[in-house]
Design an enzyme around this catalytic site. Structure first.
Site: not given
Length: 304
Positions: A67-68
């Site tokens: 998610d990064h």
């Protein structure tokens, strides 16, 4: 005053929702754009922000959870389609080269620019980028995988000249740079004109700290002491403190404690869990400790 702005492109945690995109934000320092993290869908959020893709200079990746960083290959591909020619530098914890390079070679091998990945040690606090406007220092964070935050420190600007007095004393152009840097002016007759008479002070240098993802960790306090704005993850509410500890995350209450102990000027909460239909609960818990707290949200532009 020169620009120093934070644009939130995504402030959700692992699971995307209709309310929040995965983590990403743009730091605009004097019209140079720096990206922190690049979750899935970041390039669409960047388009919505009206910021210019071509001014993106560097990307900073805090850690290698999807998610990064899932949005990197899509963004790199789009930059190529838009005709970018200058190198793109990505600063990252170790491991990104092995993950991203095969994707670049497969999808973007004909693009007219190079992607350079510069690795830093997430266990150390060190300056990993510096130019005439800003220095970027890493902030070691406490998470399930190697992770670091980033401290953006604006360089102090020079004093402002007072035009009428520069003209009155007939000061040569060659002397102006010295006066901006604090020197007095000496006339041909030997009279000393104090610098304070010829200038007004520059605005104080500004600073911004990004701390996501991390469990509560007081070791970051000396690094972020007194920053103008602290973005600190607040994945969970107090009722889920045990889950926060288990997963290497923080509660809103803990984020506010860090902000208070570090004497920051303003706190922005982010990296919200999808389990909360309304993030107001997180804001309320934080404001009980640190009043000057706001919620991150997609499309928010915070000016320092």
């Amino acid at each position: 005053m020169e620009k120093f702005e934070i644009d939130i492109l995504g402030c959700g945690s692992a699971t995307p929702t209709t309310r929040h995109n995965p983590s990403s934000q743009i730091i605009n320092v004097r019209d140079k754009l720096f990206m922190i993290d690049c979750g899935e869908g970041t390039q669409l959020q960047l388009r919505r922000s009206k910021l210019r893709f071509g001014r993106l200079t560097r990307i900073f990746i805090s850690h290698l959870h999807g998610d990064h960083c899932f949005g990197l290959i899509g963004l790199i591909s789009t930059l190529g389609l838009l005709g970018r020619t200058g190198d793109l530098v990505i600063h990252s914890v170790p491991g990104l080269e092995e993950i991203l390079r095969p994707e670049i070679e497969f999808f973007c091998k004909d693009h007219p620019f190079q992607v350079r990945i510069e690795t830093f040690n997430p266990k150390e606090s060190e300056i990993i980028y510096e130019d005439r406007s800003v220095a970027v220092k890493t902030i070691p964070l406490k998470h399930r995988v190697p992770c670091a935050g980033f401290l953006f420190q604006e360089k102090q600007q020079e004093a402002h000249l007072i035009p009428d007095l520069i003209k009155f004393y007939n000061i040569p152009i060659k002397e102006l740079a010295k006066i901006k840097q604090g020197e007095n002016f000496i006339t041909e007759e030997g009279n000393v004109i104090p610098n304070a008479r010829l200038t007004t002070p520059a605005e104080p240098a500004r600073s911004y700290a990004y701390c996501s993802d991390t469990a509560y960790d007081e070791r970051i306090i000396p690094i972020i002491e007194g920053v103008d704005l602290l973005y600190h993850e607040a994945t969970f509410a107090d009722s889920d403190a045990a889950r926060a500890k288990q997963t290497g995350h923080s509660t809103a209450h803990q984020a506010a404690q860090i902000a208070k102990r570090a004497n920051v000027k303003k706190l922005m909460l982010g990296h919200f869990s999808a389990r909360y239909p309304d993030n107001q609960i997180l804001l309320d818990e934080a404001k009980g400790i640190f009043e000057n707290t706001i919620l991150a949200n997609e499309g928010l532009r915070e000016k320092l």
